[in-house]
Design a protein around this motif. Sequence first.
Motif, PDB file in Angstrom:
ATOM      1  N   LEU A  51      23.525  11.893  38.308  1.00 47.34           N
ATOM      2  CA  LEU A  51      22.451  12.882  38.187  1.00 47.34           C
ATOM      3  C   LEU A  51      21.201  12.284  37.549  1.00 47.34           C
ATOM      4  CD1 LEU A  51      24.326  16.150  37.196  1.00 47.34           C
ATOM      5  CD2 LEU A  51      22.961  15.756  39.241  1.00 47.34           C
ATOM      6  N   ILE A  52      21.375  11.405  36.589  1.00 49.65           N
ATOM      7  CA  ILE A  52      20.214  10.752  35.970  1.00 49.65           C
ATOM      8  C   ILE A  52      19.488   9.895  37.002  1.00 49.65           C
ATOM      9  CG2 ILE A  52      19.525   9.002  34.285  1.00 49.65           C
ATOM     10  CD1 ILE A  52      21.746  10.175  32.450  1.00 49.65           C
ATOM     11  N   TRP A 103      23.458  27.890  31.961  1.00 49.15           N
ATOM     12  CA  TRP A 103      23.056  26.719  32.750  1.00 49.15           C
ATOM     13  C   TRP A 103      23.020  27.021  34.235  1.00 49.15           C
ATOM     14  CZ3 TRP A 103      20.326  23.482  30.315  1.00 49.15           C
ATOM     15  CH2 TRP A 103      20.561  23.216  28.971  1.00 49.15           C
ATOM     16  N   LEU A 104      23.920  27.911  34.701  1.00 46.78           N
ATOM     17  CA  LEU A 104      23.862  28.310  36.112  1.00 46.78           C
ATOM     18  C   LEU A 104      22.579  29.076  36.405  1.00 46.78           C
ATOM     19  CD1 LEU A 104      27.575  29.325  36.775  1.00 46.78           C
ATOM     20  CD2 LEU A 104      26.375  27.320  37.648  1.00 46.78           C
ATOM     21  N   LEU A 105      22.180  29.959  35.481  1.00 47.31           N
ATOM     22  CA  LEU A 105      20.919  30.691  35.665  1.00 47.31           C
ATOM     23  C   LEU A 105      19.719  29.753  35.610  1.00 47.31           C
ATOM     24  CD1 LEU A 105      21.536  33.927  33.575  1.00 47.31           C
ATOM     25  CD2 LEU A 105      21.410  33.710  36.070  1.00 47.31           C
ATOM     26  N   LEU A 106      19.818  28.711  34.811  1.00 50.42           N
ATOM     27  CA  LEU A 106      18.733  27.748  34.698  1.00 50.42           C
ATOM     28  C   LEU A 106      18.548  26.954  35.990  1.00 50.42           C
ATOM     29  CD1 LEU A 106      16.696  26.651  32.643  1.00 50.42           C
ATOM     30  CD2 LEU A 106      18.372  24.899  32.083  1.00 50.42           C
ATOM     31  N   MET A 107      19.588  26.843  36.788  1.00 56.26           N
ATOM     32  CA  MET A 107      19.475  26.111  38.050  1.00 56.26           C
ATOM     33  C   MET A 107      18.580  26.837  39.062  1.00 56.26           C
ATOM     34  SD  MET A 107      20.861  23.238  37.717  1.00 56.26           S
ATOM     35  CE  MET A 107      20.729  22.722  39.404  1.00 56.26           C
ATOM     36  N   GLN A 126       6.784  17.310  52.816  1.00 57.15           N
ATOM     37  CA  GLN A 126       7.308  17.236  54.181  1.00 57.15           C
ATOM     38  C   GLN A 126       8.645  16.493  54.212  1.00 57.15           C
ATOM     39  OE1 GLN A 126       5.856  18.694  57.079  1.00 57.15           O
ATOM     40  NE2 GLN A 126       4.761  19.745  55.459  1.00 57.15           N
ATOM     41  N   ARG A 127       9.471  16.777  53.247  1.00 51.55           N
ATOM     42  CA  ARG A 127      10.821  16.205  53.174  1.00 51.55           C
ATOM     43  C   ARG A 127      11.816  17.295  53.540  1.00 51.55           C
ATOM     44  NH1 ARG A 127       9.203  11.318  53.474  1.00 51.55           N
ATOM     45  NH2 ARG A 127       8.435  10.354  51.602  1.00 51.55           N
ATOM     46  N   PRO A 128      13.006  16.913  54.021  1.00 50.04           N
ATOM     47  CA  PRO A 128      14.010  17.931  54.350  1.00 50.04           C
ATOM     48  C   PRO A 128      14.432  18.692  53.089  1.00 50.04           C
ATOM     49  CG  PRO A 128      14.739  15.731  55.039  1.00 50.04           C
ATOM     50  CD  PRO A 128      13.454  15.562  54.318  1.00 50.04           C
ATOM     51  N   ILE A 129      14.524  20.008  53.203  1.00 52.15           N
ATOM     52  CA  ILE A 129      14.857  20.794  52.020  1.00 52.15           C
ATOM     53  C   ILE A 129      16.311  20.619  51.602  1.00 52.15           C
ATOM     54  CG2 ILE A 129      13.012  22.478  52.313  1.00 52.15           C
ATOM     55  CD1 ILE A 129      15.090  24.394  53.465  1.00 52.15           C
ATOM     56  N   TRP A 130      17.146  20.089  52.471  1.00 56.63           N
ATOM     57  CA  TRP A 130      18.539  19.859  52.071  1.00 56.63           C
ATOM     58  C   TRP A 130      18.623  18.770  51.008  1.00 56.63           C
ATOM     59  CZ3 TRP A 130      20.497  15.034  52.692  1.00 56.63           C
ATOM     60  CH2 TRP A 130      19.956  14.223  53.673  1.00 56.63           C
ATOM     61  N   TRP A 131      17.547  18.002  50.808  1.00 61.53           N
ATOM     62  CA  TRP A 131      17.549  16.996  49.747  1.00 61.53           C
ATOM     63  C   TRP A 131      17.768  17.642  48.381  1.00 61.53           C
ATOM     64  CZ3 TRP A 131      13.312  12.675  50.329  1.00 61.53           C
ATOM     65  CH2 TRP A 131      13.630  11.875  51.429  1.00 61.53           C
ATOM     66  N   ALA A 132      17.373  18.892  48.239  1.00 62.24           N
ATOM     67  CA  ALA A 132      17.593  19.587  46.961  1.00 62.24           C
ATOM     68  C   ALA A 132      19.084  19.644  46.639  1.00 62.24           C
ATOM     69  CB  ALA A 132      17.008  20.995  47.009  1.00 62.24           C
ATOM     70  N   ALA A 133      19.918  19.722  47.661  1.00 69.67           N
ATOM     71  CA  ALA A 133      21.373  19.769  47.448  1.00 69.67           C
ATOM     72  C   ALA A 133      21.892  18.472  46.829  1.00 69.67           C
ATOM     73  CB  ALA A 133      22.090  20.044  48.774  1.00 69.67           C
ATOM     74  N   ILE A 134      21.183  17.360  47.035  1.00 75.98           N
ATOM     75  CA  ILE A 134      21.595  16.086  46.449  1.00 75.98           C
ATOM     76  C   ILE A 134      21.601  16.178  44.922  1.00 75.98           C
ATOM     77  CG2 ILE A 134      20.932  13.648  46.181  1.00 75.98           C
ATOM     78  CD1 ILE A 134      19.805  13.796  49.037  1.00 75.98           C
ATOM     79  N   PHE A 135      20.714  16.995  44.369  1.00 71.48           N
ATOM     80  CA  PHE A 135      20.689  17.188  42.914  1.00 71.48           C
ATOM     81  C   PHE A 135      21.455  18.433  42.489  1.00 71.48           C
ATOM     82  CE2 PHE A 135      18.830  19.000  39.072  1.00 71.48           C
ATOM     83  CZ  PHE A 135      18.996  17.936  38.206  1.00 71.48           C
ATOM     84  N   VAL A 136      21.268  19.535  43.203  1.00 69.31           N
ATOM     85  CA  VAL A 136      21.802  20.827  42.768  1.00 69.31           C
ATOM     86  C   VAL A 136      23.330  20.856  42.809  1.00 69.31           C
ATOM     87  CG1 VAL A 136      21.870  23.289  43.318  1.00 69.31           C
ATOM     88  CG2 VAL A 136      19.699  22.064  43.348  1.00 69.31           C
ATOM     89  N   ILE A 137      23.945  20.357  43.868  1.00 70.06           N
ATOM     90  CA  ILE A 137      25.410  20.441  43.979  1.00 70.06           C
ATOM     91  C   ILE A 137      26.119  19.642  42.882  1.00 70.06           C
ATOM     92  CG2 ILE A 137      27.386  19.850  45.437  1.00 70.06           C
ATOM     93  CD1 ILE A 137      25.701  20.832  47.827  1.00 70.06           C
ATOM     94  N   PRO A 138      25.756  18.363  42.639  1.00 68.11           N
ATOM     95  CA  PRO A 138      26.407  17.669  41.518  1.00 68.11           C
ATOM     96  C   PRO A 138      26.147  18.338  40.164  1.00 68.11           C
ATOM     97  CG  PRO A 138      25.332  16.081  42.928  1.00 68.11           C
ATOM     98  CD  PRO A 138      24.924  17.440  43.406  1.00 68.11           C
ATOM     99  N   ALA A 139      24.943  18.880  39.974  1.00 72.88           N
ATOM    100  CA  ALA A 139      24.639  19.562  38.711  1.00 72.88           C
ATOM    101  C   ALA A 139      25.527  20.792  38.540  1.00 72.88           C
ATOM    102  CB  ALA A 139      23.167  19.958  38.664  1.00 72.88           C
ATOM    103  N   LEU A 140      25.714  21.559  39.603  1.00 78.83           N
ATOM    104  CA  LEU A 140      26.590  22.736  39.524  1.00 78.83           C
ATOM    105  C   LEU A 140      28.033  22.330  39.253  1.00 78.83           C
ATOM    106  CD1 LEU A 140      25.162  24.925  42.424  1.00 78.83           C
ATOM    107  CD2 LEU A 140      24.864  25.256  39.966  1.00 78.83           C
ATOM    108  N   ILE A 141      28.479  21.241  39.867  1.00 80.42           N
ATOM    109  CA  ILE A 141      29.844  20.758  39.625  1.00 80.42           C
ATOM    110  C   ILE A 141      30.020  20.370  38.160  1.00 80.42           C
ATOM    111  CG2 ILE A 141      31.467  18.892  40.135  1.00 80.42           C
ATOM    112  CD1 ILE A 141      30.373  18.963  43.043  1.00 80.42           C
TER     113      ILE A 141
END
Length: 159
Positions: free
Chosen positions: A116-117, A58-62, A77-92
């Motif tokens: 996450l949903i 699952w980590l590799l799938l991220m 044209q959105r801030p790329i840090w928005w990806a962290a809003i999904f990626v960090i909780p998913a990794l946790i």
Amino acid sequence: MDALRLFTSFGGRIGRIGFLIGITIVLLLSPLALALLFAKTGIIAMISMLGIPGMIWWLLLMWPVTALLLKRLRDRQRPIWWAAIFVIPALIVIVITYSNSSDTASAFIGLLNVALIAIAIWFLIELGFAPGRLPPQTLMTSKTAAKPKPKSKLGRARA
């Protein structure tokens, strides 16, 4: 953009269709590949083997999910840090799921899964259905904007 760069590179931009196709491929192939990986070992062995190998899977799938998110965020044209809003909780969720099985951790994972949903639905609408935006350098600036035609003495524009 070729398939390898689509799923591995964090640079560039992709449109709506590329993003939706990429996410669909990841969603369809991830359980299929996991099932093929454990097909010969059986259900009992699969459950016991999902510890560290499952977490690594699952980590590799991220990686491709993050690559797709970053490209599409850039296109919108959105801030790329928005990806962290999904990626960090998913990794946790991934790490806690495979490292701890206490009741407190289960309640926390359940709460994070609900979050996450909601985030995934928001990203699907924002990134999957809204059109991309032109980068700022391609928009007309005041120097390149069309200048008004000079008016004649009668107040009408000259042809």
